[in-house]
Design a protein around this motif. Sequence first.
Motif, PDB file in Angstrom:
ATOM      1  N   LEU A   2       3.578  -3.494   1.829  1.00  0.00           N
ATOM      2  CA  LEU A   2       3.060  -4.043   0.413  1.00  0.00           C
ATOM      3  C   LEU A   2       0.782  -4.252  -0.013  1.00  0.00           C
ATOM      4  CD1 LEU A   2       5.174  -7.156   2.776  1.00  0.00           C
ATOM      5  CD2 LEU A   2       5.614  -5.787   0.513  1.00  0.00           C
ATOM      6  N   THR A   3       1.190  -4.847  -0.756  1.00  0.00           N
ATOM      7  CA  THR A   3      -0.016  -4.762  -1.055  1.00  0.00           C
ATOM      8  C   THR A   3      -0.791  -5.849  -1.318  1.00  0.00           C
ATOM      9  OG1 THR A   3       0.239  -4.229  -3.426  1.00  0.00           O
ATOM     10  CG2 THR A   3      -0.193  -2.188  -2.480  1.00  0.00           C
ATOM     11  N   GLU A   4       0.187  -6.532  -1.650  1.00  0.00           N
ATOM     12  CA  GLU A   4       0.397  -8.665  -1.235  1.00  0.00           C
ATOM     13  C   GLU A   4       1.030  -9.495  -0.246  1.00  0.00           C
ATOM     14  OE1 GLU A   4      -0.934  -9.887  -5.537  1.00  0.00           O
ATOM     15  OE2 GLU A   4      -2.426  -8.217  -5.838  1.00  0.00           O
ATOM     16  N   PRO A   5       1.348 -10.375  -0.813  1.00  0.00           N
ATOM     17  CA  PRO A   5       2.649 -10.586   0.135  1.00  0.00           C
ATOM     18  C   PRO A   5       3.577 -10.230  -0.871  1.00  0.00           C
ATOM     19  CG  PRO A   5       0.462 -12.490   0.452  1.00  0.00           C
ATOM     20  CD  PRO A   5       0.360 -11.741  -0.329  1.00  0.00           C
TER      21      PRO A   5
ATOM     22  N   THR B  80       4.316  -8.315  -3.247  1.00  0.00           N
ATOM     23  CA  THR B  80       3.694  -7.147  -4.021  1.00  0.00           C
ATOM     24  C   THR B  80       4.491  -5.758  -3.092  1.00  0.00           C
ATOM     25  OG1 THR B  80       1.779  -7.756  -5.277  1.00  0.00           O
ATOM     26  CG2 THR B  80       2.156  -5.994  -5.592  1.00  0.00           C
TER      27      THR B  80
ATOM     28  N   LYS C 226       4.556  -1.308  -3.184  1.00  0.00           N
ATOM     29  CA  LYS C 226       3.059  -0.084  -3.820  1.00  0.00           C
ATOM     30  C   LYS C 226       4.389   1.054  -2.792  1.00  0.00           C
ATOM     31  CE  LYS C 226      -0.608   2.262  -4.512  1.00  0.00           C
ATOM     32  NZ  LYS C 226      -2.112   2.038  -4.297  1.00  0.00           N
TER      33      LYS C 226
ATOM     34  N   ARG D 290       6.145  -6.125  -8.490  1.00  0.00           N
ATOM     35  CA  ARG D 290       5.310  -7.358  -8.275  1.00  0.00           C
ATOM     36  C   ARG D 290       6.131  -8.657  -8.168  1.00  0.00           C
ATOM     37  NH1 ARG D 290       1.971  -3.644 -11.190  1.00  0.00           N
ATOM     38  NH2 ARG D 290       0.063  -4.095 -10.712  1.00  0.00           N
ATOM     39  N   ARG D 291       5.834  -9.761  -8.117  1.00  0.00           N
ATOM     40  CA  ARG D 291       6.288 -10.756  -7.775  1.00  0.00           C
ATOM     41  C   ARG D 291       7.270 -10.906  -6.989  1.00  0.00           C
ATOM     42  NH1 ARG D 291       7.922 -13.755 -12.089  1.00  0.00           N
ATOM     43  NH2 ARG D 291       7.973 -11.968 -14.081  1.00  0.00           N
TER      44      ARG D 291
END
Length: 177
Positions: free
Chosen positions: A13-16, A18, A20, A126-127
Amino acid sequence: MTEVATLDAYGVLTEPATLKIQRLLPGPIERVWAYLTESDLRRQWLAAGQMEMRVGAAFELVWRNDALTSPPGERPTGFPDEHRMQSRITELDPPRRLAIAWQGSGDVSFELEPQGSEVLLTVIHRRLPDRATMLMIGAGWHMHLDILVARATGKEPEPFWDGWRRLKREYDRRLPA
């Protein structure tokens, strides 16, 4: 410090919302691009569906995960033998970048970067709407990419559903609750 992509690297997880995940594949870049954009090659590791190569083009992806490996393994309860999704190309820079809007489950980008005789494929989803979706999609991308690596290197992948179940448990352990 950059995490090195390997043939079996886990998504992070690169953001909550997202995820990768990366893979190194044998080149050249045009060969890997074809596996992303040509329905006959893409159906061997992910999903079929003809794409018109232009930004804004709508298309349908058709998953038949039971057909990806022989044997397919035991399909989990509640999964259909075929799944269809309306999609749309949102970014296009052949043969380096393709981004797609996926109906109901966010956006996916594919980035290709030559690295000597290999190509680094970076998939960013994403999302993602919730953790349950993250676990399914994390395990799904991981297994689909394992199959892509197998196809690109002439190896036989493990049965799709067996791998997916194993990976879903592992992503449940790795991704924050």
